[in-house]
Design an enzyme around this catalytic site. Structure first.
Site, PDB file in Angstrom:
ATOM      1  N   GLY B  52      -5.560  52.590   9.039  1.00  0.00           N
ATOM      2  CA  GLY B  52      -5.453  51.726   7.864  1.00  0.00           C
ATOM      3  C   GLY B  52      -4.389  52.187   6.899  1.00  0.00           C
ATOM      4  O   GLY B  52      -4.115  51.537   5.902  1.00  0.00           O
ATOM      5  N   CYS B  53      -3.766  53.324   7.202  1.00  0.00           N
ATOM      6  CA  CYS B  53      -2.664  53.779   6.351  1.00  0.00           C
ATOM      7  C   CYS B  53      -1.344  53.403   7.014  1.00  0.00           C
ATOM      8  O   CYS B  53      -1.200  53.556   8.217  1.00  0.00           O
ATOM      9  CB  CYS B  53      -2.690  55.296   6.179  1.00  0.00           C
ATOM     10  N   GLN B  54      -0.391  52.942   6.196  1.00  0.00           N
ATOM     11  CA  GLN B  54       0.911  52.575   6.742  1.00  0.00           C
ATOM     12  C   GLN B  54       1.683  53.813   7.179  1.00  0.00           C
ATOM     13  O   GLN B  54       2.338  53.823   8.205  1.00  0.00           O
ATOM     14  CB  GLN B  54       1.703  51.814   5.695  1.00  0.00           C
TER      15      GLN B  54
END
Lengths: 407, 143
Positions: B52-54
């Site tokens: 969910g983290c870029q």
């Protein structure tokens, strides 16, 4: 003719604002260009005066809206020098245009064992539809390799061609690097083995003169919003002979000739491919964007953008830690780069703090980034309303940012 | 030891001193990231990557009596700075403290404006993962 950039800038209201306390410098034009006042006026004007569903209406407003809508089709035809306006289909974007061809032409004419060729430079939208088609049809996707400068290897392309090659879908200008591909040669070679060619023109139609008859491409896909026009509108050009033998993409109103519960017959092109109420307002407003381009002149736009590119290469090239990505001999006004020791996201956020809008990341070209051994880049892309002094401003900010890791 | 709320108030004060200037705030966050302790190489594995983290974020934990020690790293300096703030607030606490912590400092320092909406989602994913670890520890303690 030398362009009066200040006069041009005055036509774009969005440019005149501050971002994070600094005057906005908009260098994300490859993602989408800004819209001139004439386009904005046309959009509101349509809803204020002409809003009506097109075709078949027996009243004045419907007639007017239909006429304006079809005038844009004629405008697009002239813009790309198509043989006739029936070869111009309105879609919702480049992505949908490519999907239309992959679904309609692909489903009917690609069979088991066939080969489809794309290149390493493709945007995901010109990869995934073909992967889906290949999976469904048990066809094979072949990839043209590139060199380290970001240029397609033509010889390798020729080696991939065979009597199995049924389709070549190739990007005209790379969105991530700005490379201009030698598409005329590619189209000619592909036709020699009987393959059809789709040109992804999302990043070329705004910079280069496009003549589909001279290029002899079978399909051309592009988007209005990268051409100073509204979002949510794309164009698919296709040769009449092909569009006529292709099955419809979606079923619904507008695309039919006659419907009974037993059987439906389909409308003529282009309407066969425009099911449902189309994006009327945006199509009509797009004509104003085309007018803007022809008012300035594509060659003038290109000349100005080329000057900006040269200026940026020189200004950024002096920054310690600046690493250009994509150094093709033929390029449009895109500078992709990294700063030594820094993640592109961090560079982008810090530029934004200085009012400078750039794009960071993989630019929807993950296979290209893998080939280049990069996680992503920072991309600055210039348009007709940008100036050398904006580039100088970015160079100053970038030098300060780069210094953090490059003392 | 100061409470979670005390530490949050400290951070809010630090960011208040920086004021509205986005640039100096970002430089400060990056500086904080530089101060994160070195991440153990054996923990740099796919299972420790937060989804969910870029940008890439690795998160690992150590047990320290009844408390949890967080270790983290990222491939971007700004994200490293953000996670160092979370570690400053949550590391060395009991699972119960971590689970009931209301991390209001994130809104109060205007993090959404500083990092943008996509990164804010990433920050939420980091907090969620930190709390999930706390939940797992709590469950283990109760066995």
């Amino acid at each position: 003719m030398s362009l009066n950039i200040e006069e041009i800038r005055a036509m774009f209201p969005v440019l005149h604002q501050e971002v994070n306390g600094k005057p906005l410098i908009y260098f994300d034009n490859a993602a989408t260009t800004q819209k001139p006042q004439s386009v904005l006026d046309s959009l509101t004007g349509y809803y204020e005066k002409d809003n009506s569903n097109i075709h078949r209406g027996a009243h004045t407003l419907a007639d007017r809206a239909t006429r304006y809508y079809e005038e844009t089709r004629e405008g697009v035809k002239n813009f790309i020098n198509a043989n006739e306006s029936a070869e111009v289909i309105f879609t919702k974007g480049t992505t949908e245009s490519i999907n239309l061809v992959a679904s309609s032409y692909g489903r009917k004419f690609i069979t088991k064992g066939d080969e489809i060729i794309i290149s390493t430079l493709e945007h995901h939208s010109n990869i995934v539809p073909w992967q889906m088609l290949c999976e469904e049809k048990e066809a094979t996707l072949k990839i043209i390799p590139i060199n380290d400068r970001g240029e397609i290897l033509l010889e390798e392309f020729e080696n991939l061609l065979s009597d199995k090659t049924k389709f070549v879908s190739i990007v005209h200008v790379s969105n991530a690097l700005g490379t201009i591909n030698p598409v005329k040669k590619i189209i000619k070679k592909a036709h020699q083995v009987g393959a059809m060619v789709l040109l992804d023109g999302a990043q070329s139609t705004n910079h280069l003169d496009i003549d589909v008859q001279d290029l002899d491409c079978d399909f051309l896909a592009f988007s209005a919003h990268k051409l100073y026009g509204p979002t949510g509108l794309g164009i698919l050009y296709g040769k009449r002979s092909l569009l006529e033998i292709m099955p419809p993409y979606q079923g619904g109103g507008e695309m039919i000739k006659e419907v009974t519960f037993a059987k439906t017959t389909y409308n003529e092109i282009p309407f066969k491919f425009e099911a449902g109420t189309p994006n009327i307002a945006d199509v009509i407003a797009f004509q104003k964007a085309l007018d803007f381009i022809s008012f300035i002149g594509k060659s003038n736009i290109k000349k100005h953008e080329d000057e900006l590119l040269d200026h940026a290469n020189e200004a950024f090239g002096q920054i310690k830690g600046f690493v250009p990505v994509g150094t093709a001999a033929e390029k449009v006004s895109v500078v992709s780069f990294n700063i030594n020791g820094m993640h592109p996201f961090d560079v982008g956020v810090m530029l934004d703090a200085n009012g400078i809008a750039v794009r960071t990341g993989h630019h929807c070209t993950q296979p290209l980034m893998q080939r280049l051994g990069l996680e992503g880049t920072v991309r600055a892309s210039f348009s007709v309303y940008n100036t050398k002094s904006e580039i100088d401003q970015m160079a100053l900010s970038l030098a300060k940012i780069a210094k953090i890791k490059n003392k | 030891m100061s409470s979670i709320q005390d530490i949050q108030n400290e951070i809010i004060e630090e960011f208040e001193i920086l004021g509205e200037d986005k640039e100096s705030t970002i430089y400060y966050i990056m500086e904080l990231g530089g101060q994160l302790p070195k991440f153990p190489e054996e923990e740099r594995v796919d299972e420790n990557i937060i989804k969910g983290c870029q940008s890439k974020v690795w998160l690992a934990t150590r047990e320290n009596g009844d408390k949890i020690q967080y270790l983290a790293d990222s491939n971007t300096d700004i994200t490293k700075g953000l996670i160092s703030l979370l570690i400053r607030v949550l590391s060395g606490r009991t699972p119960q403290e971590i689970l009931k912590a209301d991390l209001d400092f994130i809104d109060k320092i205007g993090m959404g404006n500083i990092i943008g909406s996509q990164r804010s989602n990433g920050l939420s994913a980091m907090i969620k993962q930190m709390k999930l670890y706390a939940l797992a520890y709590q469950a283990k303690q109760n066995v």
